[in-house]
Motif scaffolding. Structure first.
Motif, PDB file in Angstrom:
ATOM      1  N   UNK A 180       0.846  -1.187   0.000  1.00  0.00           N
ATOM      2  CA  UNK A 180       0.000   0.000   0.000  1.00  0.00           C
ATOM      3  C   UNK A 180       0.884   1.241   0.000  1.00  0.00           C
ATOM      4  N   UNK A 181       0.672   2.164  -0.949  1.00  0.00           N
ATOM      5  CA  UNK A 181       1.460   3.394  -0.981  1.00  0.00           C
ATOM      6  C   UNK A 181       1.339   4.157   0.342  1.00  0.00           C
ATOM      7  N   UNK A 182       0.180   4.051   0.994  1.00  0.00           N
ATOM      8  CA  UNK A 182      -0.007   4.715   2.282  1.00  0.00           C
ATOM      9  C   UNK A 182       0.914   4.168   3.355  1.00  0.00           C
ATOM     10  N   UNK A 183       1.175   2.874   3.326  1.00  0.00           N
ATOM     11  CA  UNK A 183       2.098   2.257   4.289  1.00  0.00           C
ATOM     12  C   UNK A 183       3.523   2.734   4.012  1.00  0.00           C
ATOM     13  N   UNK A 184       3.906   2.778   2.747  1.00  0.00           N
ATOM     14  CA  UNK A 184       5.234   3.278   2.400  1.00  0.00           C
ATOM     15  C   UNK A 184       5.378   4.738   2.836  1.00  0.00           C
ATOM     16  N   UNK A 185       4.346   5.516   2.609  1.00  0.00           N
ATOM     17  CA  UNK A 185       4.366   6.924   3.016  1.00  0.00           C
ATOM     18  C   UNK A 185       4.548   7.048   4.528  1.00  0.00           C
ATOM     19  N   UNK A 186       3.830   6.235   5.288  1.00  0.00           N
ATOM     20  CA  UNK A 186       3.938   6.284   6.745  1.00  0.00           C
ATOM     21  C   UNK A 186       5.348   5.926   7.212  1.00  0.00           C
ATOM     22  N   UNK A 187       5.919   4.873   6.630  1.00  0.00           N
ATOM     23  CA  UNK A 187       7.264   4.438   7.019  1.00  0.00           C
ATOM     24  C   UNK A 187       8.282   5.549   6.755  1.00  0.00           C
ATOM     25  N   UNK A 188       8.264   6.109   5.556  1.00  0.00           N
ATOM     26  CA  UNK A 188       9.261   7.124   5.199  1.00  0.00           C
ATOM     27  C   UNK A 188       9.031   8.406   5.990  1.00  0.00           C
ATOM     28  N   UNK A 189       7.784   8.773   6.202  1.00  0.00           N
ATOM     29  CA  UNK A 189       7.518   9.971   7.006  1.00  0.00           C
ATOM     30  C   UNK A 189       8.003   9.797   8.438  1.00  0.00           C
ATOM     31  N   UNK A 190       7.760   8.621   9.030  1.00  0.00           N
ATOM     32  CA  UNK A 190       8.192   8.383  10.410  1.00  0.00           C
ATOM     33  C   UNK A 190       9.716   8.303  10.525  1.00  0.00           C
ATOM     34  N   UNK A 191      10.346   7.604   9.603  1.00  0.00           N
ATOM     35  CA  UNK A 191      11.776   7.326   9.707  1.00  0.00           C
ATOM     36  C   UNK A 191      12.668   8.441   9.165  1.00  0.00           C
ATOM     37  N   UNK A 192      12.170   9.203   8.193  1.00  0.00           N
ATOM     38  CA  UNK A 192      13.022  10.198   7.534  1.00  0.00           C
ATOM     39  C   UNK A 192      12.449  11.610   7.643  1.00  0.00           C
ATOM     40  N   UNK A 193      11.321  11.839   7.016  1.00  0.00           N
ATOM     41  CA  UNK A 193      10.800  13.199   6.866  1.00  0.00           C
ATOM     42  C   UNK A 193      10.552  13.870   8.213  1.00  0.00           C
TER      43      UNK A 193
END
Length: 151
Positions: free
Chosen positions: A57-70
């Motif tokens: 799910x693109x939403x899951x990828x978005x959550x991971x990158x937002x939490x870990x990086x952004x």
């Protein structure tokens, strides 16, 4: 089922200084970073699964990158943990709160290696990080590929 790659783009603003560098990037300066995250996997084949046909799910990828990086690096000053870096951090820390201290020189290249570790550890089973591309400017970027970095 074929292996498919998905890519999502992220952006964040950050400043850094390259400790001990012999050029202008030793000064505090900022970038409008653009990060492209590409994952690979096989789409879910079970028609009863709500994720049927998706690698992830693109939403899951978005959550991971937002939490870990952004969320960690956006509007931050990224600084290497060194003797000089500590002195700068102490001085700036009296006024600014979003100072990210890293154990590496905060170059585009080293940031990518750090980001790869952070993202890989959070991906769901069956999905692997394929590549990262980090733009520091519109014309300058670095890339990380899993095939070049075996575990």
């Amino acid at each position: 089922m074929a292996v498919i790659r998905l890519t999502k783009e992220f952006s964040f603003e950050a400043a850094h200084a390259l400790d001990g560098y012999d050029g202008p990037c030793r000064e505090i300066h900022g970038h409008s970073y653009r990060l492209f995250v590409t994952v690979a996997g096989r789409p879910v084949a079970d028609p009863e699964n709500p994720k049927y046909g998706m690698v992830m799910d693109f939403g899951v990828l978005k959550r991971i990158v937002n939490e870990q990086i952004v969320s960690r690096f956006d509007h931050a000053f990224v600084l290497r943990d060194s003797e000089r870096g500590r002195a700068v951090r102490e001085a700036l820390g009296e006024r600014f709160s979003n100072i990210v201290v890293v154990d590496y020189q905060p170059t585009c290249e080293n940031m990518l290696a750090d980001f790869a570790r952070r993202i890989t550890s959070r991906l769901p089973e069956g999905v692997r990080l394929h590549s990262l591309r980090l733009h520091e400017t519109a014309t300058s970027f670095a890339e990380w590929f899993a095939e070049d970095n075996p575990a």
